[in-house]
Scaffold this motif. Sequence first.
Motif, PDB file in Angstrom:
ATOM      1  N   GLY A  21      21.031  18.303 -64.968  1.00  0.00           N
ATOM      2  CA  GLY A  21      20.183  18.902 -65.991  1.00  0.00           C
ATOM      3  C   GLY A  21      19.069  19.775 -65.443  1.00  0.00           C
ATOM      4  O   GLY A  21      19.084  20.140 -64.272  1.00  0.00           O
ATOM      5  N   PRO A  22      18.093  20.093 -66.323  1.00  0.00           N
ATOM      6  CA  PRO A  22      17.056  21.069 -65.952  1.00  0.00           C
ATOM      7  C   PRO A  22      16.193  20.656 -64.763  1.00  0.00           C
ATOM      8  O   PRO A  22      15.798  21.507 -63.981  1.00  0.00           O
ATOM      9  CB  PRO A  22      16.217  21.204 -67.230  1.00  0.00           C
ATOM     10  N   LEU A  23      15.904  19.369 -64.613  1.00  0.00           N
ATOM     11  CA  LEU A  23      15.056  18.954 -63.495  1.00  0.00           C
ATOM     12  C   LEU A  23      15.706  19.336 -62.165  1.00  0.00           C
ATOM     13  O   LEU A  23      15.099  20.005 -61.320  1.00  0.00           O
ATOM     14  CB  LEU A  23      14.805  17.443 -63.533  1.00  0.00           C
ATOM     15  N   LEU A  68       6.996  15.911 -61.200  1.00  0.00           N
ATOM     16  CA  LEU A  68       5.745  15.660 -61.927  1.00  0.00           C
ATOM     17  C   LEU A  68       5.776  16.332 -63.293  1.00  0.00           C
ATOM     18  O   LEU A  68       5.418  15.734 -64.309  1.00  0.00           O
ATOM     19  CB  LEU A  68       4.551  16.201 -61.135  1.00  0.00           C
ATOM     20  N   ALA A  69       6.270  17.589 -63.295  1.00  0.00           N
ATOM     21  CA  ALA A  69       6.320  18.355 -64.539  1.00  0.00           C
ATOM     22  C   ALA A  69       7.245  17.689 -65.554  1.00  0.00           C
ATOM     23  O   ALA A  69       7.067  17.838 -66.765  1.00  0.00           O
ATOM     24  CB  ALA A  69       6.782  19.779 -64.257  1.00  0.00           C
ATOM     25  N   PHE A  70       8.233  16.931 -65.060  1.00  0.00           N
ATOM     26  CA  PHE A  70       9.164  16.251 -65.972  1.00  0.00           C
ATOM     27  C   PHE A  70       8.712  14.822 -66.275  1.00  0.00           C
ATOM     28  O   PHE A  70       9.477  14.020 -66.784  1.00  0.00           O
ATOM     29  CB  PHE A  70      10.575  16.263 -65.392  1.00  0.00           C
ATOM     30  N   LEU A  87       9.000  10.217 -57.064  1.00  0.00           N
ATOM     31  CA  LEU A  87       8.559  11.544 -56.633  1.00  0.00           C
ATOM     32  C   LEU A  87       9.093  11.854 -55.232  1.00  0.00           C
ATOM     33  O   LEU A  87       9.633  12.940 -54.987  1.00  0.00           O
ATOM     34  CB  LEU A  87       7.032  11.628 -56.638  1.00  0.00           C
ATOM     35  N   THR A  88       8.968  10.901 -54.319  1.00  0.00           N
ATOM     36  CA  THR A  88       9.433  11.109 -52.946  1.00  0.00           C
ATOM     37  C   THR A  88      10.943  11.327 -52.904  1.00  0.00           C
ATOM     38  O   THR A  88      11.441  12.210 -52.197  1.00  0.00           O
ATOM     39  CB  THR A  88       9.070   9.896 -52.064  1.00  0.00           C
ATOM     40  N   THR A  89      11.676  10.537 -53.690  1.00  0.00           N
ATOM     41  CA  THR A  89      13.140  10.637 -53.666  1.00  0.00           C
ATOM     42  C   THR A  89      13.609  11.995 -54.190  1.00  0.00           C
ATOM     43  O   THR A  89      14.485  12.627 -53.589  1.00  0.00           O
ATOM     44  CB  THR A  89      13.777   9.511 -54.505  1.00  0.00           C
ATOM     45  N   ILE A  90      13.002  12.457 -55.287  1.00  0.00           N
ATOM     46  CA  ILE A  90      13.395  13.763 -55.827  1.00  0.00           C
ATOM     47  C   ILE A  90      12.958  14.879 -54.881  1.00  0.00           C
ATOM     48  O   ILE A  90      13.696  15.832 -54.639  1.00  0.00           O
ATOM     49  CB  ILE A  90      12.822  13.957 -57.251  1.00  0.00           C
ATOM     50  N   GLY A  91      11.765  14.740 -54.303  1.00  0.00           N
ATOM     51  CA  GLY A  91      11.307  15.712 -53.313  1.00  0.00           C
ATOM     52  C   GLY A  91      12.255  15.783 -52.132  1.00  0.00           C
ATOM     53  O   GLY A  91      12.590  16.869 -51.637  1.00  0.00           O
TER      54      GLY A  91
END
Lengths: 138, 254
Positions: free
Chosen positions: A91-93, B128-130, B138-142
């Motif tokens: 998705g968008p993220l 963060l925006a989501f 946050l760390t995992t997505i980063g």
Amino acid sequence: MVIYGVALLSFAYLAGQILGDLLGKLIGVKANVGGVGISIFLLLLLIEYFTKKGKLNIPSQEGLKFWGAMYIPIVVAMAAQQNVMAAVKGGPLALLAGVITVIIMFLLIPLLDKVGKKEDRHDLEEELIEPNLELKAK
Amino acid sequence: MLEVVFNSLMNNGLITAFAVIGITMYISHFISSRFTKGRVHGSAIAILIGLVLAYFGGLNTGGEKGLADITMFSGIGLMGGGMLRDFAIVATVFGARFEELKKVGLIGLISLLVGTVVPFIVGVTVALAFGYNDPVSLTTIGAGAITYIVGPVTGAAIGANSTVMALSIAAGVIKSITVMLTTPYMAKFVGLTNPRTAVIFGGAMGTASGVAGGLAATNPKLVPYGAMGATFHTGIGCLLCPSVLFLVTKFIFG
């Protein structure tokens, strides 16, 4: 013989993999660290050494050239087995995180390029992989 | 009759893959010269076709390996897997200049660090925006924005949940696909025409398959230099994300 070239490539590849895995273990990460880079360095050294000694004849070079030429088809096969579904489902993220990263990195490349000496860059003409002329064996 | 054909193709997976990819390359170069007058590189079209096939493979099987999950095409998995990919990358060094590679040193290292920290910050910012605000997510997505391997390795190390892990893998795959598809067009624009910039590109972009695919359709002569930068990327990411970068994130958002 063609196999000599392939074997030389295999030797450099395996040595790089082993050293890369060892390096990963040494710094405690679950990944191969620099394996391909080590292999590339090693193969360059080996090619230089055997060329100087006149031991890398044309058939042996063919063994190296063949696998170099298979690179693009292999990359196409690689593309065909990417987890594209996961990318779509993210998705968008995921889309924003991935695309913004690439845009920013492309913008940073010219800046990084300016760091350090500039005169040591020279363009390579676009063409398919071909052997260095100096490497033509006797 | 049909079953015999399918079984034969299945039992000769790698050879079937050579044939399928050969046909794909032929079609791609045909499209390139006939419909785009060579403006869109044949290899770029082939990679795009590969990705579309991977999408339908995933749609049909629900697996993670695109076309390779369809039994008949399982050989694609071997042909395009990490082993042959890295083997072929090493082989492209034949004809490369040793003096060029010796200059990799410092600028390669700087690119690697920038290529690890900047994507991480972008990933964290987007998360963060989501609405994510715990340091683990946050760390995992980063980390996923670095490569799709660093994401799950980091997530597993710091205990992220599976939704976040999937998101981080997806971010990494999208990054990789974007690099594959956009590099041929960005190359001239960012000066990616010489060994030095290729090393910087490899170190900064990192994602091995993205760099491999992107340079294939740009100029195969640059491949060994790009690979030299990219090869250290996943290792550095796996080293820094669960440790330093996680601690910094925890300090700021914890």
